[in-house]
Scaffold this active site. Sequence first.
Site, short mmCIF file in Angstrom:
data_model
loop_
_atom_site.label_atom_id
_atom_site.label_comp_id
_atom_site.label_asym_id
_atom_site.label_seq_id
_atom_site.Cartn_x
_atom_site.Cartn_y
_atom_site.Cartn_z
N ARG A 57 0.81 -1.22 0.00
CA ARG A 57 0.00 0.00 0.00
C ARG A 57 0.84 1.27 0.00
O ARG A 57 0.32 2.37 -0.09
CB ARG A 57 -0.91 0.03 1.23
CG ARG A 57 -2.11 -0.91 1.13
CD ARG A 57 -3.01 -0.74 2.33
NE ARG A 57 -4.36 -1.24 2.09
CZ ARG A 57 -5.36 -1.09 2.94
NH1 ARG A 57 -5.17 -0.46 4.08
NH2 ARG A 57 -6.56 -1.56 2.65
N HIS A 194 12.41 -21.37 7.42
CA HIS A 194 13.79 -20.99 7.11
C HIS A 194 14.81 -21.86 7.83
O HIS A 194 15.97 -21.92 7.41
CB HIS A 194 14.03 -19.51 7.42
CG HIS A 194 14.01 -19.17 8.87
ND1 HIS A 194 12.84 -18.89 9.55
CD2 HIS A 194 14.99 -19.06 9.78
CE1 HIS A 194 13.13 -18.63 10.81
NE2 HIS A 194 14.41 -18.72 10.98
N ASP A 251 4.48 -20.92 18.47
CA ASP A 251 5.39 -20.25 17.56
C ASP A 251 6.49 -21.17 17.04
O ASP A 251 6.92 -21.03 15.89
CB ASP A 251 6.02 -19.04 18.27
CG ASP A 251 6.77 -18.12 17.32
OD1 ASP A 251 6.25 -17.86 16.22
OD2 ASP A 251 7.87 -17.66 17.68
N HIS A 256 9.31 -25.47 13.63
CA HIS A 256 10.74 -25.74 13.57
C HIS A 256 11.13 -27.04 14.25
O HIS A 256 11.80 -27.90 13.67
CB HIS A 256 11.51 -24.59 14.21
CG HIS A 256 11.22 -23.26 13.60
ND1 HIS A 256 11.06 -23.06 12.26
CD2 HIS A 256 11.05 -22.04 14.17
CE1 HIS A 256 10.83 -21.79 12.02
NE2 HIS A 256 10.80 -21.15 13.16
#
Length: 516
Positions: A57, A194, A251, A256
């Site tokens: 935006r 990642h 989280d 992970h």
Amino acid sequence: MSLNHTGFNTAPPAPPNVMIIFGAGGDLTKRKLIPSLYHLWSAGLLPESFVMLGLDRLDLDDEGFRSMMSEHLHETSGEAFKPEIWAQLEARIHYMKIDMLAGAEYEHLCENLSRIDAERSTEGNYLFYLAIPPSMFGTVTDHLGEVGLLHETEDDWRRLIIEKPFGRDLDSAIALNDDLHRNMDEEQIYRIDHYLGKETVQNIMVFRFANSFIEPLWNRNHIDHVQITVAESVGVEHRGAYYEEAGALRDMMPNHLLVLLGFLAMEPPNSFDAKAIRDEVNKVLDAIEPLTPEQVLTHAVRGQYDAGTMPNGEQVKAYRTSPGVKPNSHTETFAALKLTMDNWRWAGVPFYLRTGKRLTAQYTEVSIHFKKAPTIMFQDTDVDELEADMLVLRIQPNEGIQMSFGAKVPGPTMKIGTVNMDFCYEDYFGNKPATGYETLIYDCMKGDATLFKHADTVEKGWEIVQSVIDVWAALPPREFPNYAAGTWGPPAAGDMIKRDNRQWRRIETPKAHSRS
């Protein structure tokens, strides 16, 4: 794909494509995606017919967006920044202002992409990267589907990368997958983690299956237990509002840590084909025994950091004082689990997982603790007890592999000391700048989904932790905060493993990692 010169010299560039980043004005693009593309371009792994189109935006044109990305890349790269390399990539970076929730805007996106295809010969291959909140995934993919941008033909491909969180519990993860599958086949969806871009994580498979002396030992007959540690020295920083909704368990564990566990414990796949590897990882997750509500009380530990002193002397405040955090928050910043598997290879071998914020060091590792050898032959010597051999896979920092075992101390008497054999990637292969995203972006462009999560993997991960989520929601903690910043977490985590006559591996600070 490796970020070392030896790997780069043999890897072909990705096919022509446009990488479209939704939310391109955010931190992820500046900190990870642009640096990753810069490293890929400098290594010759991006095609000449490559374009990155940023969507957001922000009221910017191409030059304004390029300037913003260039400034941040220059600051973070330091002396490694090469203006001539950046100039080549910068010319391939464009920007489009868009309201991502407005369906009418996507017709303009179609027109822009058609123009890019014609001018840059990108052949209609589109990689959509959603660097936006998961709450927007369904709407954005619906709009992309409505204008035909997710439709593949024999002559082109359309792929989508999304970042975690992939839901916040089992029900929401299933709903998110359903949203994505409305417009795309599972083979088009690349759920990025990642951690799986780290060389050591990928090397787990090579280390296990390419070395004949390791695989025969990789089972319950020789391994006593396994520890997985993902420690962060930082606090929640500016993510307090997000962290209040997530917490350490949501989280980190289903994403992970459980995927690391899957690669460690899987059976040998028939090939390095993505489907074969993901199937074996899923079998591991299927074999993990979910904790009963009663077991959660003894096999799961949560903590929240208080004010404390970090090893560098920095005085830090408690989690509850962070912006966006409730002053009486019950959100955990530390979580530890003891998990077991019901299969032939790992029956009876506990896996201890821990992760947390504001711990002593920024450190990620897997330690394999072997069973102790019999001591009967040493009964008439000065040897009282044999130490267990240990294998440590360092994922960050200083990626490498360390093996600890017993050796005779020089002298006239029989004494045994622990010695280390330490392999460091940087020492052997050199060290190139990397964010952990390079391998994953390149693999997605090549259509290799090996290091990305399948929908089934995501849902199985949530199934494993769902009972912990439910019990912790029903029984709010009474003792929070229960560990000081700069320590290794709450005492209860040590008590959990001590009940099994074991202890957490003592991890030194990164400067002395090989002497832990």
